[in-house]
Design a protein around this motif. Structure first.
Motif, short mmCIF file in Angstrom:
data_model
loop_
_atom_site.label_atom_id
_atom_site.label_comp_id
_atom_site.label_asym_id
_atom_site.label_seq_id
_atom_site.Cartn_x
_atom_site.Cartn_y
_atom_site.Cartn_z
N VAL A 29 0.84 -1.20 0.00
CA VAL A 29 0.00 0.00 0.00
C VAL A 29 0.87 1.24 0.00
CG1 VAL A 29 -1.81 1.26 1.18
CG2 VAL A 29 -1.79 -1.23 1.27
N TRP A 30 0.60 2.11 -0.94
CA TRP A 30 1.36 3.37 -1.08
C TRP A 30 0.39 4.45 -1.49
CZ3 TRP A 30 6.86 3.84 -0.65
CH2 TRP A 30 7.34 5.12 -0.90
N PRO A 31 0.24 5.52 -0.77
CA PRO A 31 0.93 5.87 0.46
C PRO A 31 0.48 5.03 1.65
CG PRO A 31 -0.78 7.48 -0.02
CD PRO A 31 -0.70 6.58 -1.21
N LEU A 32 1.39 4.93 2.61
CA LEU A 32 1.12 4.16 3.83
C LEU A 32 -0.06 4.80 4.57
CD1 LEU A 32 2.68 1.85 5.38
CD2 LEU A 32 3.74 3.69 6.71
N THR A 60 -17.92 9.71 -1.27
CA THR A 60 -17.53 8.79 -2.33
C THR A 60 -16.04 8.93 -2.64
OG1 THR A 60 -18.17 10.44 -3.99
CG2 THR A 60 -19.81 8.74 -3.42
N LEU A 61 -15.50 10.14 -2.44
CA LEU A 61 -14.06 10.35 -2.63
C LEU A 61 -13.27 9.50 -1.63
CD1 LEU A 61 -11.77 11.90 -4.07
CD2 LEU A 61 -12.10 13.75 -2.42
N GLY A 62 -13.74 9.47 -0.40
CA GLY A 62 -13.10 8.61 0.60
C GLY A 62 -13.22 7.15 0.22
N LEU A 63 -14.38 6.77 -0.28
CA LEU A 63 -14.55 5.37 -0.73
C LEU A 63 -13.56 5.04 -1.84
CD1 LEU A 63 -18.45 4.93 -0.74
CD2 LEU A 63 -16.80 4.03 0.94
N PHE A 64 -13.39 6.00 -2.76
CA PHE A 64 -12.45 5.78 -3.86
C PHE A 64 -11.02 5.58 -3.33
CE2 PHE A 64 -9.52 7.54 -7.11
CZ PHE A 64 -9.64 6.51 -8.02
N ARG A 65 -10.64 6.41 -2.35
CA ARG A 65 -9.29 6.24 -1.76
C ARG A 65 -9.18 4.85 -1.12
NH1 ARG A 65 -7.61 9.88 -4.98
NH2 ARG A 65 -7.98 12.03 -4.39
N GLY A 66 -10.25 4.42 -0.47
CA GLY A 66 -10.23 3.11 0.17
C GLY A 66 -10.15 1.97 -0.84
N LEU A 67 -10.85 2.13 -1.95
CA LEU A 67 -10.77 1.12 -3.02
C LEU A 67 -9.34 1.03 -3.55
CD1 LEU A 67 -14.06 1.91 -4.98
CD2 LEU A 67 -13.54 -0.26 -3.79
N THR A 68 -8.71 2.19 -3.69
CA THR A 68 -7.32 2.22 -4.17
C THR A 68 -6.43 1.44 -3.21
OG1 THR A 68 -7.72 4.37 -5.18
CG2 THR A 68 -5.42 3.78 -4.76
N THR A 69 -6.61 1.66 -1.92
CA THR A 69 -5.85 0.93 -0.92
C THR A 69 -6.13 -0.58 -1.02
OG1 THR A 69 -5.87 2.79 0.60
CG2 THR A 69 -5.50 0.61 1.58
N PHE A 70 -7.41 -0.90 -1.10
CA PHE A 70 -7.79 -2.32 -1.15
C PHE A 70 -7.09 -3.04 -2.29
CE2 PHE A 70 -10.63 -5.88 -2.20
CZ PHE A 70 -10.82 -6.44 -0.94
N SER A 71 -7.00 -2.38 -3.44
CA SER A 71 -6.41 -3.04 -4.62
C SER A 71 -4.92 -3.30 -4.45
CB SER A 71 -6.63 -2.19 -5.88
OG SER A 71 -5.67 -1.15 -5.96
N GLN A 72 -4.30 -2.65 -3.47
CA GLN A 72 -2.85 -2.80 -3.27
C GLN A 72 -2.51 -3.77 -2.13
OE1 GLN A 72 -1.53 1.23 -2.62
NE2 GLN A 72 -1.96 1.87 -4.72
N ARG A 91 8.94 -1.04 -0.35
CA ARG A 91 7.55 -0.72 -0.69
C ARG A 91 7.48 0.03 -2.01
NH1 ARG A 91 6.16 2.91 2.69
NH2 ARG A 91 4.00 2.72 2.06
N LEU A 92 8.47 0.90 -2.26
CA LEU A 92 8.46 1.65 -3.51
C LEU A 92 8.81 0.75 -4.70
CD1 LEU A 92 7.86 4.47 -4.59
CD2 LEU A 92 10.27 5.05 -4.27
N HIS A 93 9.66 -0.26 -4.46
CA HIS A 93 9.85 -1.27 -5.51
C HIS A 93 8.50 -1.87 -5.90
CE1 HIS A 93 14.13 -1.66 -6.08
NE2 HIS A 93 14.38 -1.84 -4.79
N ASP A 94 7.72 -2.18 -4.88
CA ASP A 94 6.40 -2.75 -5.14
C ASP A 94 5.54 -1.81 -5.97
OD1 ASP A 94 5.95 -5.13 -2.76
OD2 ASP A 94 4.50 -4.94 -4.39
N VAL A 95 5.59 -0.53 -5.65
CA VAL A 95 4.84 0.46 -6.45
C VAL A 95 5.27 0.38 -7.91
CG1 VAL A 95 4.48 2.93 -6.86
CG2 VAL A 95 4.50 2.05 -4.50
N ALA A 96 6.59 0.37 -8.12
CA ALA A 96 7.11 0.37 -9.49
C ALA A 96 6.66 -0.89 -10.23
CB ALA A 96 8.63 0.49 -9.49
N PHE A 97 6.75 -2.03 -9.55
CA PHE A 97 6.35 -3.27 -10.21
C PHE A 97 4.85 -3.28 -10.49
CE2 PHE A 97 9.75 -6.45 -10.53
CZ PHE A 97 10.80 -5.72 -10.00
N ARG A 98 4.05 -2.80 -9.54
CA ARG A 98 2.60 -2.79 -9.78
C ARG A 98 2.25 -1.84 -10.93
NH1 ARG A 98 -1.50 -4.95 -6.73
NH2 ARG A 98 -0.25 -5.04 -4.83
N PHE A 99 2.92 -0.68 -10.95
CA PHE A 99 2.69 0.26 -12.04
C PHE A 99 2.96 -0.41 -13.39
CE2 PHE A 99 2.62 4.96 -10.69
CZ PHE A 99 1.88 4.68 -9.56
#
Lengths: 556, 556
Positions: free
Chosen positions: A23-26, A142-154, A522-530
């Motif tokens: 998860v990024w940002p933490l 809904t904006l908060g929900l969207f941020r939470g969905l983003t977290t969930f996917s990571q 964690r940032l390696h993970d970001v790069a790989f997921r991207f």
């Protein structure tokens, strides 16, 4: 033959730093367990929101696609295989239910994304059980929900058709430390097709960046179609194909908003406007005058003749027209790098100053008040570069937001004047630094803002350095910036990602909770997921290091 | 209001620098006219070579595709439109006939490409008439014909379905100033799929680079399948998918050779070999010892125990096996960055030195003579990094080629020892410099070889600086190099291109005929043509500058 203790120490390092979520940002509050859990084949996301807006429904669809399509294996030696036993025995997560807190108003993500900055509520709570019962995501918007969905996917990794975590149960309570996390892109030095902007907006949303600062035009080209001012793009774009039409803008704005991103347009004035002379030569002083270095910081020279009432009216009307294209509450009017010599050498400017008895600074104040007045009239709050408060004596409204770019050292001075600040300092956040000199006939030329700004540097920036507690409240957040003298679609992703994720976490999570050493894996993970999602984020280290968290630290 | 003289001056600059052909590297003799000529719709390339080899036939096919598919418009304001009148009235060129000079032996491009370096004949003559009669390309070898075809494909621009030049008649007599123009790629820090190597080889051939220095393995990974040594890749590659199989190698070698490129493999020894410990722990000293910085310049630590006869035999046999995979006359054995502390701390090495009474340097000499002996036996000439002649007292054969990398200042010392030199200095030709520090837990880290090496810097390098006339004869040429700690497929093209084209021209055209100011607009052309062909070369400047040659020079 290798001393045994050395191997033991290395192993300890690996265990201590291996991330099992990416998860990024933490999140600001984040507790995890050690139970394996995989998505059930029938896993679904249930929207428990009455009259759920379409952009939320679409965000849920995208989240489901990401969950199944990311196919990111853990970054450890052996990759996903290290979790094989746990995964095959894991319980199944049936679903995620998302809902708004009691009494929350149902508005679309897109509406929430363009609300006044400090009124946007991006907070959410996310609970993933240790057993197979449902996960819960709740928010005030809904904006908060969207941020939470983003977290969930990571939260999940992939191994042999399984999408899983080994860290259930998970409890997250999250909200940003700063309301402004941004990315600035210059589309004037070189043009970027709409699809590049879409991809960039997607990537921004994955790290919860909420403002796209669009430096859309500059002295080199004017790629923005503005109703009533069509000639600017017709005569100032690089080509007819290199124009953001009003349809394009409308698309980009809604694409961004649906991803929780406000598009803040910048029409830089009175400097950085040489290209306006293509349509209105009479409005521009020292247009393409040579040697350019005497009239501008970079070629071509040319600045609006702000002493002229016709130019003031033109600019005010331009701002009014631009304001209608962008729902954001903010418009940047620029104000950087005003070249005085250009005006000193300009007969028109000099004639007017002589006739009115004004100084250049007084005329700039008149111009600024008028053009900012037009913005206010259109319901916008102006954003300016630091020179407008530090180098010039212009009257600005108290709510003006100041971008500090020349040096992070200048933040104190801006704060002391009582203005709100967005960190954008070249010594920390300029993505173009270190790429070598680009003006011609200068073999020894280097980047003016050498050296390259590493992710480590921006990540360890202190947003409130040298500020009092009261001054610190003026800090809205910060952003990375890409000036595109040496960039185009071909190197956009590698220059921006994953580096720009570092400021995204710094300003979301806040400096108190960040740690540059544990951030690296964690940032390696970001790069790989991207990369799994089609954004060409670069490798930060040899893969050998990425698979062995901590092992390539200078102290390891 | 703009002073008239300023505009006139700017116009003069534009005319003086506008390139109307984009041949890169610049031919050593090149005369052009001012007649417009377009390819006839029936334009064809006739191969007047008895028993023309298949790779020549294929090169002709590719050239025809490039001619019609590049669709590169002139880089001037108005683009192709500026030539509209000339193009529509232009005569038509019916064809190009390619033939060998009388008495030349017909061998394939692929055979010529891997011949001993100084025996390769890359010269050619190309004549394009002012009228519609046929163009002629002649050479002493199919390799020369291939170079000429490459040039031919760069003489033309595109406008509204026309492929044309406005510079006929054209007379070119061309041959390289230096026999070695190279590019080094490290595929060990991060792995590159075969398709990335193919694309890179294509791009190299477009600027007449004739050697691919393949730093295929290193301490981080061993992605090379070698018959008889399969365990090295099985246990040392990042994954089973990240291995160059013998089929892959065979494909890469023939793909390169068909494009006039010799593939020179490097198996770096005795340092940079940590990964061999995965298969043979007994052969490697200080494998993954910590702290790595005490045992190696970068993680992981680990070097071959060259004091051990078993290791010497293993390495000799490895070189013999590798030699069979590559038809090149050259193999690089590395020899850089030997870490003495690693051996001082290694009980096995110390025990052997004590038993034999040898010093470490004496043992290194024994090892080098044996392993180089195996190469000689296999018909190969060794290439080494500079430390092998400057820091160590090993016996090397006179024909050994030395890569100078630490500093261009060291070339003199190598030349004084009488060795042939390939320029590869980090202070001019390292493509990775300036990308920031990459080891972890070091927020202040910068690139060790800061700053970024611009194309202007490498282009203005003097290959014979401080050398006598006799020493200058030892200079074989030079190359750019990409170490891939922070690179992978995602940023390969933007880091390499068009920068690496600068050394390609320097060492083909020779420093006497190059000019950094007039090169810039030509290099823009290279970058644009590369992008048309699918290689993501970066923008060197804002497009505004690219369209106005000279206008963004510091002196403009």
């Amino acid at each position: 033959m290798v001393p045994k203790f050395a191997f033991a120490a290395a192993t300890a390092v690996l265990l201590a730093f291996t991330p099992v979520n990416a998860v990024w940002p933490l999140p600001t509050s984040f507790t995890t367990g050690s139970t394996a859990l995989r998505l059930a084949p029938w896993f679904d996301i249930h929207i428990d929101v009455h009259g759920a807006p379409g952009d939320l429904v679409n965000a849920v669809k995208r989240t489901k696609q990401q969950l199944w399509n990311d196919k990111l294996e853990r970054l450890v030696v052996g990759r996903g295989g290290v979790d094989a036993d746990a995964v095959f025995k894991a319980g199944q997560l049936n679903g995620l239910t998302i809902s708004l807190e009691n009494g929350a108003k149902v508005r679309s993500i897109s509406e929430e994304a363009v609300a006044p900055l400090e009124s946007r509520d991006e907070s959410y709570t996310l609970t993933i059980p240790g057993s197979g019962s449902g996960a819960l995501l709740k928010a005030n918007s809904t904006l908060g929900l969207f941020r939470g969905l983003t977290t969930f996917s990571q939260l999940f990794y992939y191994y042999k058709n399984n999408v899983y975590t080994i860290e259930a149960p998970i409890e997250i309570t999250d909200k940003p430390a700063y309301p402004y996390r941004g990315l600035m892109l210059d589309t004037a030095r070189n043009y970027f097709p709409v699809k590049d902007l879409e991809r960039t907006l997607d990537a921004m949303s994955w790290v919860k960046i909420n403002n796209f600062h669009w430096h859309v035009v500059d002295s080199q080209s004017f790629p923005l179609e503005i109703p009533g001012f069509e000639d600017l793009a017709e005569k100032g774009a690089y080509s007819a194909d290199s124009v953001y039409t009003t349809d394009d803008v409308s698309h980009i704005v809604s694409y961004a908003a649906a991803r929780g991103i406000d598009v803040i347009v910048e029409i830089d004035t009175p400097g950085h406007t040489a290209i306006i002379s293509n349509a209105h030569p009479e409005y521009v002083a020292c247009a393409q005058s040579t040697p350019w270095a005497s009239f501008a910081n970079e070629p071509p020279a040319g600045q609006l003749r702000f002493t002229e009432p016709a130019v003031t009216n033109f600019t005010s009307d331009l701002f009014t027209a631009v304001s209608k294209l962008f729902p954001s509450k903010f418009v940047s009017t620029g104000g950087d790098e005003l070249n005085v010599n250009c005006y000193d050498q300009d007969p028109v400017t000099q004639a007017t100053l002589n006739a009115t008895g004004q100084t250049l600074e007084q005329a700039l104040d008149t111009f600024t008040q008028a053009t900012h007045g037009a913005l206010k009239e259109a319901g916008k709050t102006p954003i300016v570069w630091e020179e407008m408060v530090l180098d010039h004596n212009v009257t600005l409204s108290n709510d003006t937001i100041v971008l500090v770019w020349i040096s992070s050292q200048n933040v104190v001075d801006v704060a002391k004047k009582g203005y709100k600040v967005v960190h954008a300092a070249s010594d920390y956040f300029y993505l173009d630094c270190g790429g070598g000199g680009w003006v011609g006939s200068n073999p020894a030329g280097n980047s003016w803002c050498d050296p390259f700004k590493t992710w480590q540097r921006s990540y360890t920036f202190d947003p409130t350095a040298n500020l009092t507690a009261e001054e610190s409240k003026l800090i809205l957040g910060g952003q990375h910036l890409l000036w595109t003298e040496q960039s185009g679609p071909e190197n956009l992703d590698p220059i921006v990602w994953p580096r720009a994720a570092s400021s995204a976490e710094l300003f979301w999570t806040g400096p108190a909770l960040t740690n540059v050493t544990t951030a690296l894996p964690r940032l390696h993970d970001v790069a790989f997921r991207f990369r799994q999602r089609g954004v060409q984020a670069i490798s930060l280290q040899p893969l050998w290091c990425a698979l062995r968290p901590g092992a390539c630290d200078l102290t390891a």
